[in-house]
Design a protein around this motif. Structure first.
Motif, short mmCIF file in Angstrom:
data_model
loop_
_atom_site.label_atom_id
_atom_site.label_comp_id
_atom_site.label_asym_id
_atom_site.label_seq_id
_atom_site.Cartn_x
_atom_site.Cartn_y
_atom_site.Cartn_z
N LEU A 1 -50.95 -59.49 61.55
CA LEU A 1 -51.39 -58.38 62.41
C LEU A 1 -51.88 -58.83 63.78
N GLY A 2 -52.08 -60.13 63.99
CA GLY A 2 -52.44 -60.64 65.30
C GLY A 2 -53.94 -60.80 65.50
N PRO A 3 -54.32 -61.53 66.58
CA PRO A 3 -55.74 -61.81 66.83
C PRO A 3 -56.60 -60.58 67.08
N ALA A 4 -56.03 -59.54 67.68
CA ALA A 4 -56.84 -58.34 67.98
C ALA A 4 -57.31 -57.67 66.68
N SER A 5 -56.39 -57.48 65.73
CA SER A 5 -56.78 -56.89 64.44
C SER A 5 -57.74 -57.81 63.70
N LEU A 6 -57.48 -59.12 63.79
CA LEU A 6 -58.37 -60.07 63.15
C LEU A 6 -59.76 -60.02 63.77
N GLY A 7 -59.82 -59.84 65.08
CA GLY A 7 -61.12 -59.74 65.74
C GLY A 7 -61.93 -58.57 65.23
N LEU A 8 -61.29 -57.40 65.06
CA LEU A 8 -61.99 -56.23 64.53
C LEU A 8 -62.44 -56.47 63.09
N PHE A 9 -61.57 -57.05 62.28
CA PHE A 9 -61.92 -57.31 60.89
C PHE A 9 -63.01 -58.37 60.79
N SER A 10 -62.94 -59.38 61.65
CA SER A 10 -63.95 -60.44 61.63
C SER A 10 -65.32 -59.89 62.02
N MET A 11 -65.36 -59.03 63.03
CA MET A 11 -66.64 -58.41 63.42
C MET A 11 -67.20 -57.60 62.26
N THR A 12 -66.33 -56.84 61.59
CA THR A 12 -66.77 -56.05 60.44
C THR A 12 -67.31 -56.95 59.33
N ARG B 1 -65.62 -49.40 68.36
CA ARG B 1 -65.91 -48.19 67.59
C ARG B 1 -65.23 -48.21 66.22
N LYS B 2 -64.03 -48.74 66.14
CA LYS B 2 -63.27 -48.74 64.90
C LYS B 2 -63.96 -49.54 63.80
N VAL B 3 -64.87 -50.44 64.19
CA VAL B 3 -65.60 -51.23 63.21
C VAL B 3 -66.38 -50.33 62.24
N GLY B 4 -66.86 -49.18 62.74
CA GLY B 4 -67.62 -48.27 61.88
C GLY B 4 -66.81 -47.78 60.70
N PHE B 5 -65.54 -47.43 60.92
CA PHE B 5 -64.69 -46.95 59.83
C PHE B 5 -64.38 -48.07 58.84
N LEU B 6 -64.07 -49.26 59.37
CA LEU B 6 -63.80 -50.40 58.50
C LEU B 6 -65.03 -50.75 57.66
N PHE B 7 -66.19 -50.69 58.28
CA PHE B 7 -67.44 -50.97 57.58
C PHE B 7 -67.64 -50.00 56.43
N ALA B 8 -67.40 -48.71 56.67
CA ALA B 8 -67.61 -47.70 55.63
C ALA B 8 -66.67 -47.92 54.45
N LEU B 9 -65.45 -48.36 54.71
CA LEU B 9 -64.49 -48.59 53.63
C LEU B 9 -64.88 -49.79 52.76
N GLY C 1 -52.21 -52.60 57.05
CA GLY C 1 -53.23 -52.58 58.09
C GLY C 1 -54.59 -53.02 57.60
N ILE C 2 -55.50 -53.22 58.56
CA ILE C 2 -56.82 -53.71 58.20
C ILE C 2 -57.65 -52.66 57.47
N GLU C 3 -57.33 -51.39 57.65
CA GLU C 3 -58.04 -50.35 56.90
C GLU C 3 -57.73 -50.49 55.41
N ALA C 4 -56.47 -50.77 55.09
CA ALA C 4 -56.08 -50.95 53.69
C ALA C 4 -56.76 -52.18 53.09
N VAL C 5 -56.91 -53.24 53.89
CA VAL C 5 -57.58 -54.44 53.41
C VAL C 5 -59.04 -54.14 53.09
N ALA C 6 -59.72 -53.42 53.98
CA ALA C 6 -61.13 -53.08 53.76
C ALA C 6 -61.31 -52.25 52.50
N LEU C 7 -60.45 -51.26 52.29
CA LEU C 7 -60.54 -50.43 51.08
C LEU C 7 -60.21 -51.23 49.83
N ALA C 8 -59.23 -52.14 49.95
CA ALA C 8 -58.84 -52.96 48.79
C ALA C 8 -59.99 -53.84 48.33
N ILE C 9 -60.82 -54.32 49.25
CA ILE C 9 -61.98 -55.14 48.88
C ILE C 9 -62.92 -54.36 47.97
#
Length: 470
Positions: free
Chosen positions: A234-245, A317-325, A374-382
């Motif tokens: 997914l690239g460094p940008a998606s990884l950056g969002l997931f890493s922050m989360t 901002r998207k970190v909030g949704f990933l965090f909730a999942l 996508g990273i949203e699916a990864v967060a929910l899968a956890i």
């Protein structure tokens, strides 16, 4: 004795909380000066370094703490062995740095990994002095060392970020943390290594370390391989969002369950042979951790993107949704995690290793299947995986030490109910006002949630604390 346990756990938790707070305070500064892509590059560099760091202790310090008698020759032999391991790890990381940069097509990674390669060596040097402090119950000194290192790292990272250093702000922060912890540990522990010579006593430590190291390697694999998959697919940008989360989600584990495990391990090691006491210690730790972790995670999950945009800036901002999942899974995993030290305390490291092998394989397969979506699916899968695997995790732990699983479930259930209500209230209120109003409501609701969760189980909380004081 219960007060002494609280003081020990409180000192370590206070230091870890200060470390976590320093991370949270510096993140808004760094987030405004680093892009998601740059944050992703730091995550990729740290992935390799974290694999090296986990070998720096090799589980040998845990083995030393289990010994009834303190033998300076034995501790010195472990110190010199770890020094050699740390030096070797630094050289290996340095050699891999150009390959790592080539694999991810990011030339910047070479310099970052090369600089961070010194951290395993400093952690190896600090392992035995820190074990000496733990064995002597000098948790207050450990707390001061970690707090000082955290503050120094925070100030350095903030200053460098403001000066435009980019990713090097976070690189220097990590190096400074390990250097200060190493120097202060050697200075304050009183441990002075004797001249190196082979000791036959090392054989038992090496067997213990073999299983513990295997478990640590697998646990790190669980956390870091998804980072590599996200970065590659997914690239460094998606990884950056997931890493922050992930950084935010890991704060409870770092600030609370980690210190709890350190103190509980010493208590459990002393209670070897008393299954009733060991089981009570584990259930008590679950109750205390659930109370400490679930309400704040529920508040943050309910607050949504507004609060994260306020604290970190709008691009995050998207970190909030990933965090909730992912928050429910991370919270549950942190609350039950002290079973890991229970395996070690009773010497069932082989059983622990088998459990972690199984969990690692299943978890990685689950997350690998989720990454393409996508990273949203990864967060929910956890979250889904942790909820599905926890009964199996408890089955393994019960084989090591029989404990009351109904009591453990009850310890989780009371605070879980309050936290669900907390999440709902926060979710509704966050949609009624602006960012600052959301922050204000978060503080009020968190205080009310903690008070309610403590009130409905006050007698059981006191009983848990009494168990730790025996």
């Amino acid at each position: 004795m219960g007060k002494r346990f609280l003081a020990s756990a409180g000192a370590l938790s206070g230091a870890r909380l200060l470390t976590a707070l320093s991370q949270l305070l510096v993140l808004p500064i760094i987030a405004r000066y680093l892009t998601a892509e740059e944050f992703g590059l730091v995550a990729l560099a740290m992935t390799l370094v974290l694999f090296a760091q986990l070998f720096s202790d090799a589980g040998l310090s845990r083995s030393l703490i289990r010994q009834e008698q303190y033998h300076p020759e034995e501790w010195s032999a472990v110190f010199w062995l770890l020094f050699g391991i740390g030096l070797g790890l630094a050289l290996i990381a340095l050699a891999i740095a150009p390959v790592w940069a080539w694999v991810f097509e990011a030339p910047e990674l070479f310099g970052m990994v090369a600089a961070l390669s010194v951290t395993p060596m400093f952690l190896s040097l600090a392992a035995v002095p820190n074990a000496r402090l733990e064995r002597e119950n000098r948790f207050g000194t450990l707390a001061l060392i970690r707090a000082g290192a955290a503050l120094a790292g925070m100030m350095a990272a903030a200053a460098l970020a403001l000066a435009g250093a980019g990713v090097w702000a976070m690189v220097v922060q990590q190096i400074l943390l390990t250097v200060i912890q190493c120097g202060a540990g050697l200075a304050f522990s009183g441990f002075r290594p004797m001249l190196p010579r082979w000791q036959s006593q090392l054989s038992n430590h090496l067997i213990f370390a073999r299983d513990s190291l295997g478990a640590s390697l697998l646990q790190t694999t669980q956390r870091q391989v998804p980072m590599m998959l996200i970065g590659h697919h997914l690239g460094p940008a998606s990884l950056g969002l997931f890493s922050m989360t992930s950084r935010l989600l890991n704060q409870p584990s770092m600030a609370l369950s980690g210190p709890m495990a350190q103190v509980v391990y010493v208590r459990m090691a002393a209670a070897q042979g008393d299954d009733g006491q060991l089981g009570a210690l584990y259930v008590g730790s679950i109750r205390l951790l659930a109370l400490a972790i679930f309400p704040p995670m529920a508040v943050l999950a309910g607050a949504g993107g507004d609060l994260f945009a306020l604290l970190l800036s709008e691009p995050w901002r998207k970190v909030g949704f990933l965090f909730a999942l992912a928050a429910p899974g991370f919270a549950l995993e942190a609350a039950v995690a002290t079973a890991g030290v229970m395996f070690q305390a009773v010497g069932r490291t082989g059983l622990r290793l088998r459990m972690i092998v199984e969990r690692t394989v299943l978890r990685l397969v689950t997350l690998a299947l989720a990454v393409p979506f996508g990273i949203e699916a990864v967060a929910l899968a956890i979250t889904l995986f942790v909820f599905a695997y926890t009964p199996r995790y408890w089955a393994f732990a019960h084989r090591a030490v029989p404990f009351d699983r109904r009591a453990a479930l009850s310890a989780l259930g009371m605070t879980t109910g309050i936290s669900v209500v907390t999440w709902g209230a926060m979710y509704l209120l966050a949609r009624q006002g602006g960012d600052w109003a959301t922050l204000g409501w978060a503080v009020v609701i968190l205080a009310a949630s903690w008070a309610a969760a403590a009130a409905i189980q006050w007698s059981r909380l006191r009983a848990s604390l009494a168990t730790f004081g025996r």
